[in-house]
Design an enzyme around this catalytic site. Structure first.
Site, short mmCIF file in Angstrom:
data_model
loop_
_atom_site.label_atom_id
_atom_site.label_comp_id
_atom_site.label_asym_id
_atom_site.label_seq_id
_atom_site.Cartn_x
_atom_site.Cartn_y
_atom_site.Cartn_z
N MET A 1 -19.29 -2.22 1.76
CA MET A 1 -18.38 -2.89 2.69
C MET A 1 -18.37 -4.41 2.44
O MET A 1 -17.32 -5.04 2.44
CB MET A 1 -18.82 -2.60 4.13
N LYS B 1 5.56 -13.64 4.34
CA LYS B 1 4.98 -12.54 5.11
C LYS B 1 3.61 -12.16 4.53
O LYS B 1 3.25 -12.62 3.44
CB LYS B 1 5.92 -11.32 5.07
N TYR C 1 -24.89 3.07 -2.89
CA TYR C 1 -24.65 4.26 -2.05
C TYR C 1 -24.27 5.48 -2.89
O TYR C 1 -23.49 5.37 -3.84
CB TYR C 1 -23.49 4.00 -1.09
N ARG D 1 15.66 2.49 4.11
CA ARG D 1 14.74 2.11 5.17
C ARG D 1 15.61 1.44 6.22
O ARG D 1 16.56 2.07 6.67
CB ARG D 1 13.52 1.32 4.68
C1 LIG Z 1 9.31 -8.78 0.95
C2 LIG Z 1 10.77 -8.90 0.86
C3 LIG Z 1 11.35 -9.74 -0.11
C4 LIG Z 1 10.56 -10.44 -1.19
O1 LIG Z 1 10.44 -9.55 -2.30
P1 LIG Z 1 9.67 -10.01 -3.62
O2 LIG Z 1 9.81 -8.85 -4.54
O3 LIG Z 1 8.26 -10.24 -3.22
O4 LIG Z 1 10.34 -11.25 -4.09
C5 LIG Z 1 12.71 -9.90 -0.08
N1 LIG Z 1 13.47 -9.26 0.84
C6 LIG Z 1 12.95 -8.43 1.77
C7 LIG Z 1 13.84 -7.75 2.74
C8 LIG Z 1 11.59 -8.20 1.79
O5 LIG Z 1 11.07 -7.38 2.70
#
Ligand SMILES: *Cc1c(COP(=O)(O)O)cnc(C)c1O
Length: 373
Positions: free
Chosen positions: A314, A36, A266, A130
């Site tokens: 920027m 991700k 700036y 969550r």
């Molecule tokens: C991002 C995520 C992970 C990975 O976690 P790390 O600490 O980066 O290994 C695992 N499980 C879920 C549900 C996540 O959102």
């Protein structure tokens, strides 16, 4: 094409970290690599291809958009979307053979309307507060999912709230206990989905969190989840090494000599305290170089640390190179990584701006070219 700023990603480090994880989990546990957030800044497509060719079992992403990008690149490996998919788009996920996290009944209802069977992973709330089904609602939720003939409950999982920020793992143990209760409920309802709980810290520290599958994120990229995770790992004497893969580089765009007491940048926030040679570097906060590094960050030029002077703009920043006699335009600048004997770590930047290594790397602008070595 030569770039003015780019990332270099050393795939051999990623492969090394994958092997390390594989040694820890053995051959019976499946390995999900989490790609991700543009593979934590490393480039989602290239990294997905790299880990798939290393034989990982699953890819984990946050959004449907990320999953579709991976499918469009031709990768057929199982993908789990860990984050929310709006109801309208669930069909698209199913059509592309993407597994879906489920924790609300609206999602189940929408999925059961589709013609194609859907694969879900039920997310159980064990303490992170969550997304997830509360333990007291789990039995009914599973019954509801089972009722729909075109739903396959492929997985059941949870996520730890306090496994990396501390060396006290009592809360994680409570969560694990609750997850085991959830598995008991699943068993009583005669389902046996893939059970998973482990992020990187859990994978490294607690074999009892591995279950059927682990979700390997930050440490695949060579980073410890936190200093506490490193300390806990060393206390367990498992001597795990991780290798980072990412360096961030640029070049000098201009060099100029300015008089003492000249304000730079700036807001005129910082003045030279002597006649000073400064270099202009074409990287700024848009690139993901945090503006809070103004006046405090360092970059490397000629193997030496150079302090950022004045505010980060920027698209540009200025550094003090007074101590470097032989610098010229287009000399290499290192923002993250090694140059000769010096090294700027992601953790150094995180500490200076008051955040975690995760945020530093995931915020590097995805449009910056990544060069894979
Ligand atoms: C991002 C995520 C992970 C990975 O976690 P790390 O600490 O980066 O290994 C695992 N499980 C879920 C549900 C996540 O959102």
């Amino acid at each position: 094409m030569k770039y003015r700023t780019w990332l270099e990603i050393d795939s051999s480090s990623i492969i090394y970290n994958l092997k390390t994880a594989r040694k820890l989990i053995g051959n019976k546990v499946q390995l999900m690599t989490v790609v991700k957030s543009n593979a934590y800044g490393h480039g989602i497509i290239e990294m997905s291809k790299c880990v798939v060719s290393e034989g990982i079992d699953w890819l984990g992403v946050d959004s449907l958009e990320e999953a579709l990008l991976i499918r469009e690149s031709g990768i057929k490996t199982p993908i789990l979307v860990l984050g929310y998919i709006v109801k309208e788009n669930l069909k698209k996920a199913v059509e592309n053979d993407i597994s879906i996290v489920a924790y609300n009944k609206e999602t189940l209802a929408e999925l059961s309307k589709l013609k194609k069977p859907a694969k879900i992973h039920i997310k159980v709330e064990t303490g992170t507060m969550r997304q997830g089904v509360l333990l007291e609602d789990l039995e009914e939720f599973i019954r509801c999912a089972k009722k729909s003939s075109n739903l396959t409950i492929e997985g059941i999982y949870t996520h730890f709230a306090n496994i990396e920020d501390t060396t006290d793992h009592s809360f994680a143990k409570e969560q694990l206990h609750k997850f085991n209760q959830a598995l008991q409920i699943a068993k009583e309802l005669k389902i046996k989905p893939l059970a998973h709980t482990a992020c990187s810290a859990a994978l490294i520290l607690f074999p009892e969190t591995h279950f059927d599958l682990v979700r390997f994120g930050i440490s695949m990229y060579g980073y410890w989840s936190s200093p506490q995770t490193f300390i806990s790992s060393r206390e367990k004497k498992n001597n795990i090494e991780l290798k980072t893969a990412l360096s961030w580089k640029s070049v000098i765009a201009q060099i100029k000599n300015v008089k003492s007491s000249t304000p730079v940048g700036y807001g005129l926030m910082e003045k030279t305290n002597q006649d000073t040679k400064i270099a202009i570097v074409p990287v700024g906060y848009w690139d993901g170089y945090d503006r809070k590094l103004s006046s405090v960050g360092n970059v490397l030029v000629g193997g030496k640390r150079c302090k950022i002077i004045g505010r980060i703009c920027m698209n540009m920043l200025m550094v003090d190179i007074n101590h470097l006699p032989n610098v010229k335009v287009e000399d290499e600048v290192v923002l993250i990584g090694r140059q000769d004997e010096e090294n700027i770590t992601v953790e150094e930047l995180a500490q200076k701006v008051g955040t975690i290594n995760y945020e530093i790397i995931t915020r590097i602008n995805p449009l910056i070219p990544r060069i894979y070595i």
